[in-house]
Write a protein that holds these residues in place. Structure first.
Motif, PDB file in Angstrom:
ATOM      1  N   GLN A 226     -20.650 -40.346  -6.922  1.00 29.78           N
ATOM      2  CA  GLN A 226     -20.863 -40.819  -5.564  1.00 29.78           C
ATOM      3  C   GLN A 226     -19.921 -40.184  -4.545  1.00 29.78           C
ATOM      4  O   GLN A 226     -20.141 -40.320  -3.339  1.00 29.78           O
ATOM      5  N   ALA A 227     -18.884 -39.508  -5.008  1.00 32.02           N
ATOM      6  CA  ALA A 227     -17.903 -38.926  -4.082  1.00 32.02           C
ATOM      7  C   ALA A 227     -18.533 -37.946  -3.094  1.00 32.02           C
ATOM      8  O   ALA A 227     -18.215 -37.998  -1.895  1.00 32.02           O
ATOM      9  N   PRO A 228     -19.419 -37.024  -3.516  1.00 31.25           N
ATOM     10  CA  PRO A 228     -20.016 -36.109  -2.524  1.00 31.25           C
ATOM     11  C   PRO A 228     -20.723 -36.833  -1.392  1.00 31.25           C
ATOM     12  O   PRO A 228     -20.648 -36.407  -0.233  1.00 31.25           O
ATOM     13  N   ARG A 229     -21.412 -37.927  -1.701  1.00 32.05           N
ATOM     14  CA  ARG A 229     -22.081 -38.686  -0.649  1.00 32.05           C
ATOM     15  C   ARG A 229     -21.066 -39.274   0.324  1.00 32.05           C
ATOM     16  O   ARG A 229     -21.276 -39.256   1.546  1.00 32.05           O
ATOM     17  N   THR A 230     -19.962 -39.793  -0.207  1.00 33.69           N
ATOM     18  CA  THR A 230     -18.922 -40.348   0.657  1.00 33.69           C
ATOM     19  C   THR A 230     -18.314 -39.269   1.536  1.00 33.69           C
ATOM     20  O   THR A 230     -18.082 -39.476   2.737  1.00 33.69           O
ATOM     21  N   TRP A 231     -18.059 -38.096   0.962  1.00 32.10           N
ATOM     22  CA  TRP A 231     -17.472 -36.995   1.739  1.00 32.10           C
ATOM     23  C   TRP A 231     -18.431 -36.541   2.842  1.00 32.10           C
ATOM     24  O   TRP A 231     -18.009 -36.272   3.961  1.00 32.10           O
ATOM     25  N   ARG A 232     -19.715 -36.459   2.531  1.00 36.60           N
ATOM     26  CA  ARG A 232     -20.694 -36.061   3.554  1.00 36.60           C
ATOM     27  C   ARG A 232     -20.760 -37.074   4.686  1.00 36.60           C
ATOM     28  O   ARG A 232     -20.822 -36.705   5.868  1.00 36.60           O
ATOM     29  N   SER A 233     -20.749 -38.357   4.338  1.00 34.07           N
ATOM     30  CA  SER A 233     -20.801 -39.397   5.371  1.00 34.07           C
ATOM     31  C   SER A 233     -19.572 -39.333   6.267  1.00 34.07           C
ATOM     32  O   SER A 233     -19.673 -39.519   7.485  1.00 34.07           O
ATOM     33  N   ALA A 234     -18.410 -39.079   5.676  1.00 34.27           N
ATOM     34  CA  ALA A 234     -17.181 -38.999   6.458  1.00 34.27           C
ATOM     35  C   ALA A 234     -17.237 -37.838   7.440  1.00 34.27           C
ATOM     36  O   ALA A 234     -16.852 -37.971   8.615  1.00 34.27           O
ATOM     37  N   ARG A 235     -17.717 -36.682   6.995  1.00 28.61           N
ATOM     38  CA  ARG A 235     -17.804 -35.533   7.895  1.00 28.61           C
ATOM     39  C   ARG A 235     -18.840 -35.769   8.993  1.00 28.61           C
ATOM     40  O   ARG A 235     -18.626 -35.403  10.148  1.00 28.61           O
ATOM     41  N   ARG A 236     -19.951 -36.388   8.619  1.00 31.39           N
ATOM     42  CA  ARG A 236     -21.018 -36.619   9.592  1.00 31.39           C
ATOM     43  C   ARG A 236     -20.596 -37.622  10.663  1.00 31.39           C
ATOM     44  O   ARG A 236     -20.923 -37.455  11.842  1.00 31.39           O
ATOM     45  N   GLU A 237     -19.860 -38.661  10.279  1.00 26.40           N
ATOM     46  CA  GLU A 237     -19.492 -39.725  11.206  1.00 26.40           C
ATOM     47  C   GLU A 237     -18.095 -39.547  11.791  1.00 26.40           C
ATOM     48  O   GLU A 237     -17.655 -40.371  12.602  1.00 26.40           O
ATOM     49  N   GLY A 238     -17.392 -38.493  11.392  1.00 24.91           N
ATOM     50  CA  GLY A 238     -16.060 -38.254  11.929  1.00 24.91           C
ATOM     51  C   GLY A 238     -15.033 -39.280  11.481  1.00 24.91           C
ATOM     52  O   GLY A 238     -14.108 -39.619  12.231  1.00 24.91           O
ATOM     53  N   LEU A 239     -15.153 -39.777  10.265  1.00 24.68           N
ATOM     54  CA  LEU A 239     -14.236 -40.780   9.731  1.00 24.68           C
ATOM     55  C   LEU A 239     -13.375 -40.187   8.622  1.00 24.68           C
ATOM     56  O   LEU A 239     -13.569 -39.039   8.213  1.00 24.68           O
ATOM     57  N   ARG A 240     -12.444 -40.979   8.134  1.00 24.60           N
ATOM     58  CA  ARG A 240     -11.593 -40.574   7.025  1.00 24.60           C
ATOM     59  C   ARG A 240     -12.029 -41.300   5.754  1.00 24.60           C
ATOM     60  O   ARG A 240     -12.589 -42.398   5.817  1.00 24.60           O
ATOM     61  N   VAL A 241     -11.749 -40.680   4.631  1.00 19.86           N
ATOM     62  CA  VAL A 241     -11.986 -41.332   3.337  1.00 19.86           C
ATOM     63  C   VAL A 241     -10.682 -41.994   2.899  1.00 19.86           C
ATOM     64  O   VAL A 241      -9.627 -41.358   2.886  1.00 19.86           O
ATOM     65  N   ALA A 242     -10.769 -43.268   2.568  1.00 17.45           N
ATOM     66  CA  ALA A 242      -9.602 -44.014   2.107  1.00 17.45           C
ATOM     67  C   ALA A 242      -9.779 -44.406   0.647  1.00 17.45           C
ATOM     68  O   ALA A 242     -10.861 -44.844   0.234  1.00 17.45           O
ATOM     69  N   ALA A 243      -8.729 -44.193  -0.125  1.00 15.85           N
ATOM     70  CA  ALA A 243      -8.706 -44.650  -1.520  1.00 15.85           C
ATOM     71  C   ALA A 243      -7.635 -45.724  -1.632  1.00 15.85           C
ATOM     72  O   ALA A 243      -6.490 -45.520  -1.202  1.00 15.85           O
ATOM     73  N   MET A 244      -8.009 -46.864  -2.195  1.00 14.16           N
ATOM     74  CA  MET A 244      -7.072 -47.972  -2.404  1.00 14.16           C
ATOM     75  C   MET A 244      -7.002 -48.260  -3.895  1.00 14.16           C
ATOM     76  O   MET A 244      -7.979 -48.743  -4.483  1.00 14.16           O
ATOM     77  N   VAL A 245      -5.893 -47.908  -4.510  1.00  9.96           N
ATOM     78  CA  VAL A 245      -5.695 -48.111  -5.944  1.00  9.96           C
ATOM     79  C   VAL A 245      -4.972 -49.430  -6.155  1.00  9.96           C
ATOM     80  O   VAL A 245      -3.897 -49.665  -5.586  1.00  9.96           O
ATOM     81  N   LEU A 246      -5.573 -50.290  -6.990  1.00 13.93           N
ATOM     82  CA  LEU A 246      -4.996 -51.602  -7.291  1.00 13.93           C
ATOM     83  C   LEU A 246      -4.561 -51.642  -8.745  1.00 13.93           C
ATOM     84  O   LEU A 246      -5.319 -51.254  -9.639  1.00 13.93           O
ATOM     85  N   ASP A 247      -3.366 -52.113  -8.993  1.00 13.16           N
ATOM     86  CA  ASP A 247      -2.879 -52.303 -10.353  1.00 13.16           C
ATOM     87  C   ASP A 247      -2.356 -53.731 -10.475  1.00 13.16           C
ATOM     88  O   ASP A 247      -1.522 -54.175  -9.660  1.00 13.16           O
ATOM     89  N   LEU A 248      -2.869 -54.487 -11.447  1.00 11.05           N
ATOM     90  CA  LEU A 248      -2.472 -55.882 -11.605  1.00 11.05           C
ATOM     91  C   LEU A 248      -1.029 -55.971 -12.066  1.00 11.05           C
ATOM     92  O   LEU A 248      -0.597 -55.240 -12.970  1.00 11.05           O
ATOM     93  N   ASP A 249      -0.284 -56.879 -11.463  1.00 19.29           N
ATOM     94  CA  ASP A 249       1.135 -57.032 -11.771  1.00 19.29           C
ATOM     95  C   ASP A 249       1.327 -57.831 -13.062  1.00 19.29           C
ATOM     96  O   ASP A 249       0.679 -58.859 -13.274  1.00 19.29           O
ATOM     97  N   HIS A 250       2.246 -57.346 -13.893  1.00 17.64           N
ATOM     98  CA  HIS A 250       2.625 -58.036 -15.143  1.00 17.64           C
ATOM     99  C   HIS A 250       1.412 -58.339 -16.020  1.00 17.64           C
ATOM    100  O   HIS A 250       1.382 -59.353 -16.734  1.00 17.64           O
TER     101      HIS A 250
END
Length: 400
Positions: A226-250
């Motif tokens: 799905q990444a290529p679709r996200t990258w295309r949408s970002a370029r088309r709409e002039g937005l940035r791609v954000a990645a949020m990595v979550l790691d559960l504590d303990h």
């Protein structure tokens, strides 16, 4: 948005490209027969082979004495067979045929059979209705339900037109048309049902290959797809791609103290809470172990930080069936997609930056959000054993 709705939005259960199911679970979508698709090329090849076999068989009959009527009728027959052979050439060269073109060729096959039957002296012997078996099977495998219905309705009509002069008795003619036409329709239905079964099995296999079996979230493969679709949408709409990595504590302590069953329940609870919190356009996936990622489009770092904080609150408020509370450390990284870059490499660079920021959140006290800056060597926070940084293709265990 509920978990089931999230699954649909993320495309985890999207149909298979080859022999796909339609929206009603049966019809073949038009895009599946589009240029370059596997179904498109297969249909062209199969129909070309049928045309060649039919034309060659007809020419063999024309060469036999007493088979084809003489005069104009015989020349019409021969021209028809040659036309079948020539019509296969574009299909072989172009290696593509649309759904409507396939429908037209199948109907042409029925018409050719009627013409052939009218051009030979003994249709029952040299032009059996079973010749329609080729076009009926092609229709059952490549056409949608409505088109196949038209073909099956015309099949007994073609049999009647071809055999009308061979049986003086109307009753005998009706019996023969019923037997041969019924057999062809039965074969068409059988092939169609077999095709649907294959489609369902392929769709289920594709869904399993793109979904994490424990949480029901997307997995690494789907994230990459799905990444290529996200990258295309970002370029088309002039937005940035954000990645949020979550790691559960303990999380390791939950497994060590309460067992892996409790840890699995915690992961499922967190997955449900996050699915209810992400936006419909975001992609939520499990990278492995207790690490998850959300990929989405944002206008600026402030919007990404707000989204990450909402995710952190959702995890903190989640509860498993055993009531075990859990928190998450979240790292955020943004990128401006550029034309011509390798999207897969760009994706994992972005995730690695977010992963580094997540470790900073761990070091700062956990249960918080950190934004990516310059990556630096990471050291595990005191009292907690961390997994190595997530890399493409790496695998984690739930005990991490």
């Amino acid at each position: 948005m509920g978990n089931a709705a999230a699954t649909s939005a993320y495309g985890i259960l999207h149909p298979v490209r080859a022999w796909p199911l339609g929206s009603d679970g049966s019809d073949l979508p038009e895009e599946a027969m589009g240029p370059g698709s596997a179904e498109h090329r297969l249909a062209a090849l199969v129909i070309a082979v049928l045309l060649v076999v039919g034309g060659a068989t007809g020419l063999v009959n024309a060469a036999l004495d007493g088979t084809v009527r003489e005069g104009v009728t015989g020349w019409t027959y021969t021209a028809t067979m040659v036309g079948l052979l020539l019509s296969a050439v574009p299909l072989v060269v172009r290696r593509r045929v649309g759904r409507w073109s396939t429908f037209g060729l199948v109907l042409l096959g029925h018409l050719v059979y009627v013409v052939v039957a009218q051009c030979i002296d003994d249709p029952v012997r040299y032009a059996s209705p079973m010749m329609l078996l080729f076009s009926c099977c092609a229709a059952a495998w490549f056409l949608d339900r409505r088109m196949l219905g038209v073909v099956m309705a015309l099949t007994p009509v073609a049999c009647l037109a071809a055999m009308a002069g061979s049986y003086p008795s109307p009753v005998g003619l009706a019996v023969q048309v019923g037997v041969h036409g019924g057999m062809l329709v039965l074969v068409s239905v059988t092939v169609y049902l077999l095709r649907r079964r294959v489609q369902r099995l392929l769709a289920a296999t594709e869904a399993l290959s793109q979904r994490d079996p424990l949480t029901g979230l997307a997995n690494r493969r789907h994230l990459v797809d799905q990444a290529p679709r996200t990258w295309r949408s970002a370029r088309r709409e002039g937005l940035r791609v954000a990645a949020m990595v979550l790691d559960l504590d303990h999380f390791k302590q939950v497994n060590d103290v309460h067992g892996h069953a409790a840890g699995d329940a915690v992961l499922r609870g967190v997955a449900t809470a996050l699915s209810d919190s992400v936006r419909p356009s975001d992609l939520l996936a499990r990278l492995g172990g207790e690490e998850l990622v959300v990929l989405g489009l944002v206008a600026d770092p402030a919007e990404a930080a707000r989204l990450a904080e909402r995710l952190r609150s959702a995890v903190a408020g989640s509860r498993s069936g055993h009531g075990h509370p859990v928190t998450a450390s979240i790292g955020v990284a943004l990128v401006n997609p550029v034309d011509g870059e390798d999207v897969t490499e760009a994706l994992w660079r972005l995730v690695d930056r977010a992963d580094a920021a997540m470790y900073e959140a761990k070091q700062a006290g956990r249960d918080r959000v950190a934004t990516s800056r310059v990556p630096r060597p990471r050291s595990a926070p005191a009292g907690e054993l961390l997994d190595p940084p997530t890399l493409p293709g790496a695998a984690r265990t739930d005990a991490g």
